[in-house]
Scaffold this motif. Structure first.
Motif, PDB file in Angstrom:
ATOM      1  N   VAL A   1       2.934   8.265  -5.061  1.00 53.20           N
ATOM      2  CA  VAL A   1       1.925   7.208  -4.954  1.00 53.20           C
ATOM      3  C   VAL A   1       0.746   7.505  -5.889  1.00 53.20           C
ATOM      4  O   VAL A   1       0.219   6.614  -6.538  1.00 53.20           O
ATOM      5  N   GLN A   2       0.377   8.786  -5.979  1.00 56.02           N
ATOM      6  CA  GLN A   2      -0.750   9.138  -6.849  1.00 56.02           C
ATOM      7  C   GLN A   2      -0.290   9.718  -8.194  1.00 56.02           C
ATOM      8  O   GLN A   2      -0.921   9.488  -9.222  1.00 56.02           O
TER       9      GLN A   2
ATOM     10  N   SER B   1       0.849  -1.197   0.000  1.00 61.99           N
ATOM     11  CA  SER B   1       0.000   0.000   0.000  1.00 61.99           C
ATOM     12  C   SER B   1       0.879   1.240   0.000  1.00 61.99           C
ATOM     13  O   SER B   1       2.076   1.175   0.311  1.00 61.99           O
ATOM     14  N   GLY B   2       0.239   2.365  -0.336  1.00 59.42           N
ATOM     15  CA  GLY B   2       0.959   3.628  -0.360  1.00 59.42           C
ATOM     16  C   GLY B   2       1.569   3.960   0.993  1.00 59.42           C
ATOM     17  O   GLY B   2       2.733   4.361   1.094  1.00 59.42           O
ATOM     18  N   THR B   3       0.786   3.763   2.026  1.00 59.03           N
ATOM     19  CA  THR B   3       1.294   4.121   3.352  1.00 59.03           C
ATOM     20  C   THR B   3       2.516   3.283   3.714  1.00 59.03           C
ATOM     21  O   THR B   3       3.469   3.776   4.316  1.00 59.03           O
TER      22      THR B   3
ATOM     23  N   ASP C   1       6.866  11.512  -2.824  1.00 60.38           N
ATOM     24  CA  ASP C   1       5.720  10.613  -2.750  1.00 60.38           C
ATOM     25  C   ASP C   1       4.953  10.713  -4.068  1.00 60.38           C
ATOM     26  O   ASP C   1       4.192  11.642  -4.281  1.00 60.38           O
TER      27      ASP C   1
ATOM     28  N   LYS D   1      -0.646   2.757  -5.617  1.00 55.74           N
ATOM     29  CA  LYS D   1      -1.866   2.936  -6.394  1.00 55.74           C
ATOM     30  C   LYS D   1      -1.839   2.261  -7.779  1.00 55.74           C
ATOM     31  O   LYS D   1      -2.112   1.088  -7.874  1.00 55.74           O
TER      32      LYS D   1
ATOM     33  N   PHE E   1      -0.758  14.649   1.816  1.00 53.56           N
ATOM     34  CA  PHE E   1      -1.330  13.351   2.169  1.00 53.56           C
ATOM     35  C   PHE E   1      -0.310  12.266   1.858  1.00 53.56           C
ATOM     36  O   PHE E   1       0.109  12.098   0.711  1.00 53.56           O
ATOM     37  N   HIS E   2       0.107  11.549   2.904  1.00 52.68           N
ATOM     38  CA  HIS E   2       1.086  10.485   2.703  1.00 52.68           C
ATOM     39  C   HIS E   2       0.601   9.146   3.250  1.00 52.68           C
ATOM     40  O   HIS E   2       1.367   8.189   3.296  1.00 52.68           O
ATOM     41  N   GLY E   3      -0.647   9.080   3.694  1.00 50.91           N
ATOM     42  CA  GLY E   3      -1.169   7.830   4.239  1.00 50.91           C
ATOM     43  C   GLY E   3      -1.557   7.996   5.692  1.00 50.91           C
ATOM     44  O   GLY E   3      -1.432   9.092   6.265  1.00 50.91           O
TER      45      GLY E   3
ATOM     46  N   GLU F   1       4.849  15.571  -2.036  1.00 56.67           N
ATOM     47  CA  GLU F   1       4.252  15.088  -3.283  1.00 56.67           C
ATOM     48  C   GLU F   1       4.641  16.143  -4.325  1.00 56.67           C
ATOM     49  O   GLU F   1       4.477  17.335  -4.066  1.00 56.67           O
TER      50      GLU F   1
HETATM   51  C1  LIG Z   1      -3.241   7.405  -1.584  1.00 60.17           C
HETATM   52  C2  LIG Z   1      -1.974   8.034  -1.191  1.00 60.17           C
HETATM   53  C3  LIG Z   1      -1.160   7.502  -0.152  1.00 60.17           C
HETATM   54  C4  LIG Z   1      -1.603   6.356   0.690  1.00 60.17           C
HETATM   55  O1  LIG Z   1      -1.787   5.180  -0.029  1.00 60.17           O
HETATM   56  P1  LIG Z   1      -2.636   3.982   0.601  1.00 60.17           P
HETATM   57  O2  LIG Z   1      -2.473   2.873  -0.379  1.00 60.17           O
HETATM   58  O3  LIG Z   1      -4.050   4.466   0.730  1.00 60.17           O
HETATM   59  O4  LIG Z   1      -2.044   3.677   1.930  1.00 60.17           O
HETATM   60  C5  LIG Z   1       0.045   8.108   0.099  1.00 60.17           C
HETATM   61  N1  LIG Z   1       0.455   9.168  -0.617  1.00 60.17           N
HETATM   62  C6  LIG Z   1      -0.274   9.702  -1.606  1.00 60.17           C
HETATM   63  C7  LIG Z   1       0.250  10.848  -2.366  1.00 60.17           C
HETATM   64  C8  LIG Z   1      -1.525   9.160  -1.913  1.00 60.17           C
HETATM   65  O5  LIG Z   1      -2.272   9.717  -2.868  1.00 60.17           O
END
Ligand SMILES: *Cc1c(COP(=O)(O)O)cnc(C)c1O
Length: 453
Positions: A273-274, A149-151, A271, A300, A180-182, A238
């Motif tokens: 993730v998104q 997962s992202g977190t 980060d 993601k 937002f990092h989780g 991010e």
């Molecule tokens: C969604 C997100 C996370 C967390 O990811 P999860 O899979 O929900 O834990 C971390 N950082 C960013 C930038 C995100 O958009």
């Protein structure tokens, strides 16, 4: 099927639930039963709060729509057979489309051979995915740690930064407002939303938050830390804030943060993730700014909308703190064969179908259209912004954002607010969205805004 709201035998409840999995289609009676069962079990065993929340964006506000299956690459069906155009993309997980055939084929084949690894023999797909990531990520990013997962990818990044910097006496982190990092305790320390943090205070010590996009604020914080004898282990950002409301920093910001990190010997954690995996029109958003982080976080879309997987990719210099004892940071399911097969197929699809380039082209088309339409509604809309297919419409107030999402839902287009900023409604479709579908979105947005005005 006998109906199971009052069924007390767990074996029978499980058996009946499995029947839903095995069904291809639903009868009218099935639909009624599956609706009431889902609502009842959500209410009593998942969280009644969710139902209240979902009500706000479902037609009629009577009960939540229940999903049944992915349909085309960019659409999904609810149990009533309503088809929705997915402009939410699962918050960015469906970049290669729903049920991408290349990803599915890889996962299905791997499923037949060996879904999860022995934990003792060497697993080839983990090694090959790490090699591919080293090649597609910027600069000398080279070693990957995999999670689910992202977190988890952020936890790994924070731990790597700590392990690398603690011998140098550097323990603090700088993050940004709106970030937002989780939501696990470590990543939550970097996340900035008060409502998510307050019940869990105190979080990790040594985290400071400054205004995003403001290099002077960042330098000021660094100076304050230095005056207190606090060494900065890393700055975490991010490149474009997703949940903060799709906030794009000034062009000079990322390069200036990189230079600041180099100046003070801090690591840069990005980060993505998104924003990663083609979302913003390049494979990674940091490529727009020609900046290479020391640690890059991905999740993601990496699993192609089929499997959960995350990666924390770092330079050899940083990652080498795990060489002596690779067991100081591990997780059982991270980098499993099914997830790695999905990620390898996803990267292949992104590259061979040039989806990042397509995201840039369709993203520009959609964004220009949204800007043009929204210019007619200055009383409702504060701003429209985005890069590639990560876009947001910022409304004058939360209520307008909710009303917009709810009307779009009625028109069978899925959009949703961002987690840290309810005024901003995100538009984040699969990168496979077609120009015709973008045109349809624009015409519906136009209709909905006229209605709201
Ligand atoms: C969604 C997100 C996370 C967390 O990811 P999860 O899979 O929900 O834990 C971390 N950082 C960013 C930038 C995100 O958009």
């Amino acid at each position: 099927m006998s109906r199971y709201i009052n069924e007390s035998d767990p074996k029978i409840v499980a058996e009946q639930a499995l029947e839903w999995v095995m069904k291809e289609t639903l009868s009218a009676d099935d639909i009624t039963t599956l609706s009431s069962e889902t609502l009842d079990a959500f209410y009593h065993h998942v969280n009644p709060g969710f139902l209240e929340y979902r009500k706000s964006v479902t037609s009629g506000g009577s009960y939540a729509a229940i999903e049944w299956r992915a349909n085309g690459p960019n659409t999904l069906l609810d149990i009533h057979g309503n088809e929705y155009l997915d402009c939410l993309g699962g918050y960015g997980i469906f970049s290669v489309g729903h049920r991408n055939p290349v990803v599915l084929a890889a996962v299905e084949m791997q499923l037949k051979k060996q879904p999860l690894h022995s934990q003792e023999l060497l697993d080839p797909l983990r090694a090959l995915l790490a090699k591919v990531l080293a090649k597609i990520t910027p600069g000398d990013l080279k070693y990957s740690f995999f999670g689910n997962s992202g977190t988890e990818s952020i936890e790994a990044a924070l731990k790597l930064a700590k392990a690398y910097q603690s011998p140098h006496g550097k323990f603090s982190f700088i993050a940004t407002h709106g970030a937002f990092h989780g939501k696990s305790l470590g990543s939550l320390s970097a996340t900035a939303k008060p409502a998510f943090r307050e019940p869990f205070m105190p979080l990790l010590p040594g985290f400071h938050h400054v205004e995003f996009g403001d290099i002077a604020a960042m330098k000021q914080q660094v100076k304050q830390c230095q005056q207190n004898g606090e060494g900065i282990a890393a700055i975490i950002l991010e490149p474009i804030q997703g949940e903060g409301g799709v906030i794009i920093p000034p062009d000079s910001y990322l390069p200036e943060v990189r230079a600041l990190c180099d100046d003070i010997g801090a690591l840069l954690i990005l980060d993505e993730v998104q924003t990663g995996m083609g979302r913003t029109g390049k494979m990674f958003a940091c490529e727009h700014y020609h900046v290479q982080p020391d640690i890059l976080c991905l999740a993601k879309a990496l699993g192609g909308g089929v499997m959960p997987i995350s990666a924390t990719v770092a330079t050899e210099k940083v990652f080498s703190v795990l060489f002596d004892n690779p067991f100081i940071h591990t997780t059982t399911f991270g980098g499993n064969p099914l997830a790695c097969a999905a990620a390898l197929a996803t990267i292949h699809v992104l590259l061979s179908e040039k989806l990042p380039e397509k995201a840039a082209i369709n993203g520009t088309f959609l964004l220009n259209g949204l800007k043009k339409i929204s210019a007619k509604y200055p009383n409702l809309i504060v701003a429209v912004r985005g890069m590639g297919l990560l876009q947001a419409i910022e409304f004058n107030k939360n209520e307008t954002g909710y009303a917009f999402a709810s009307e779009m839902f009625r028109e069978k287009i899925l959009v949703a607010g961002t987690l840290n900023n309810a005024k901003s409604v995100r538009i984040e479709p699969p990168l496979t969205i077609t120009k015709q579908q973008c045109e349809h979105v624009l015409s519906v947005v136009e209709k909905v805004l006229a209605k709201l005005a």
